[in-house]
Design a protein around this motif. Structure first.
Motif, PDB file in Angstrom:
ATOM      1  N   GLY A 118       0.694  -0.975  -0.066  1.00  0.00           N
ATOM      2  CA  GLY A 118      -0.015  -0.100  -0.072  1.00  0.00           C
ATOM      3  C   GLY A 118       0.790   1.305   0.146  1.00  0.00           C
ATOM      4  O   GLY A 118       2.109   1.356   0.176  1.00  0.00           O
ATOM      5  N   HIS A 119       0.130   2.464  -0.253  1.00  0.00           N
ATOM      6  CA  HIS A 119       1.095   3.791  -0.543  1.00  0.00           C
ATOM      7  C   HIS A 119       1.954   4.104   0.847  1.00  0.00           C
ATOM      8  O   HIS A 119       1.482   3.630   1.944  1.00  0.00           O
ATOM      9  N   ASN A 125       1.811   0.488   6.028  1.00  0.00           N
ATOM     10  CA  ASN A 125       2.070  -0.068   4.943  1.00  0.00           C
ATOM     11  C   ASN A 125       3.667  -0.350   4.939  1.00  0.00           C
ATOM     12  O   ASN A 125       4.125  -1.598   4.546  1.00  0.00           O
ATOM     13  N   ASP A 152      -5.248   2.724  -2.520  1.00  0.00           N
ATOM     14  CA  ASP A 152      -6.104   2.338  -1.635  1.00  0.00           C
ATOM     15  C   ASP A 152      -7.467   2.310  -2.803  1.00  0.00           C
ATOM     16  O   ASP A 152      -8.355   3.134  -2.660  1.00  0.00           O
ATOM     17  N   ASP A 153      -7.384   1.385  -3.708  1.00  0.00           N
ATOM     18  CA  ASP A 153      -8.524   1.434  -4.687  1.00  0.00           C
ATOM     19  C   ASP A 153      -8.571   0.023  -5.470  1.00  0.00           C
ATOM     20  O   ASP A 153      -7.504  -0.479  -5.638  1.00  0.00           O
ATOM     21  N   ASN A 178      -2.239  -3.570   1.983  1.00  0.00           N
ATOM     22  CA  ASN A 178      -3.481  -2.761   2.267  1.00  0.00           C
ATOM     23  C   ASN A 178      -4.919  -3.246   2.451  1.00  0.00           C
ATOM     24  O   ASN A 178      -5.045  -4.626   2.626  1.00  0.00           O
TER      25      ASN A 178
END
Length: 238
Positions: A118-119, A125, A152-153, A178
């Motif tokens: 994740g980012h 993360n 986060d998509d 994530n």
């Protein structure tokens, strides 16, 4: 459920608590919802506010913290620039360690793996990535052959998982940090690699359980979801 239980508990002793789901209305994005919720709580005279540390709301939180409202975090911590009284969260390193150990056991300590991270603006993360990589490095038969940053998509996770699987036909396991493991699981299923690629993830819900039953998700690590919703509200009230 944990937050709603705490609302009832606090009501029994004269406390007023409100649970706001992170579900934006049509035409409203998540950042707007978070900012509006924070400012509304301050205007209505709430004494404190609790939110997960991964949300991007530094400016409105700084305003309310400066005005005397108590700010508390849960799930993961926020920027140190925000004055918060506490943060309730899982151990930062243990989740990645547990995931690495589960993967090593599943693969018989031998195989190729890919990482869906994740980012990196979200601290959890980074922690889940670094602790996983440190632990898996102790298993000489396992190699990390690909690593990608995911948004986060749901669609971004699906697309990048599919791309990773297409580019690496030797991958036997994936690790995602994530909150969209089902998008990765769906990509494994749609790619025809179910049973050949095992996913290691976080959180528990019915959709995740369905992918466990399909043999796609090999392990998913819970984070005491009920306690994360319940305990910060009671502790901040106390």
């Amino acid at each position: 459920r944990g937050a709603n239980y705490a609302v009832k508990e606090l009501a029994s002793v004269g406390g007023i608590a409100e649970y706001v789901p992170l579900i934006p209305r049509p035409g409203e994005d998540l950042d707007q919802l978070v900012s509006n919720t924070i400012l509304s709580a301050a205007e209505r005279g709430f004494d404190g506010i609790i939110m997960p540390g991964f949300l991007n709301a530094a400016e409105p939180l700084s305003k309310v913290a400066g005005s005397g409202m108590k700010v508390m975090m849960f799930n993961c911590d926020c920027s140190p620039n925000i004055k918060r009284v506490a943060c309730l969260r899982p151990d930062p390193d243990e989740p990645g360690i547990i995931a690495a150990q589960a993967m090593a056991k599943q693969l018989g300590k031998k195989g190729n793996v890919g990482l869906l991270i994740g980012h990196l603006d979200v601290g959890v993360n980074v922690e889940r990535r670094d602790s996983f990589k440190k632990e898996i490095a102790n298993v000489k038969g396992i190699s990390i052959v690909d690593e990608v940053i995911i948004a986060d998509d749901e669609e971004d996770v699906y697309r990048k998982t599919m791309n990773m699987l297409r580019a690496n036909d030797n991958i036997q396991a994936l690790y995602i940090t994530n909150g969209f493991p089902c998008a990765a699981a769906r990509a494994i299923d749609d790619s025809g690699r179910a049973g050949k690629v095992k996913l290691f993830a976080f959180d528990h819900n019915q959709e995740i359980f369905s992918y466990i039953k399909k043999g796609i998700i090999a392990a998913t690590i819970g984070q005491d979801a009920f306690g994360q919703g319940h305990d910060p509200m009671v502790w901040l009230y106390n």
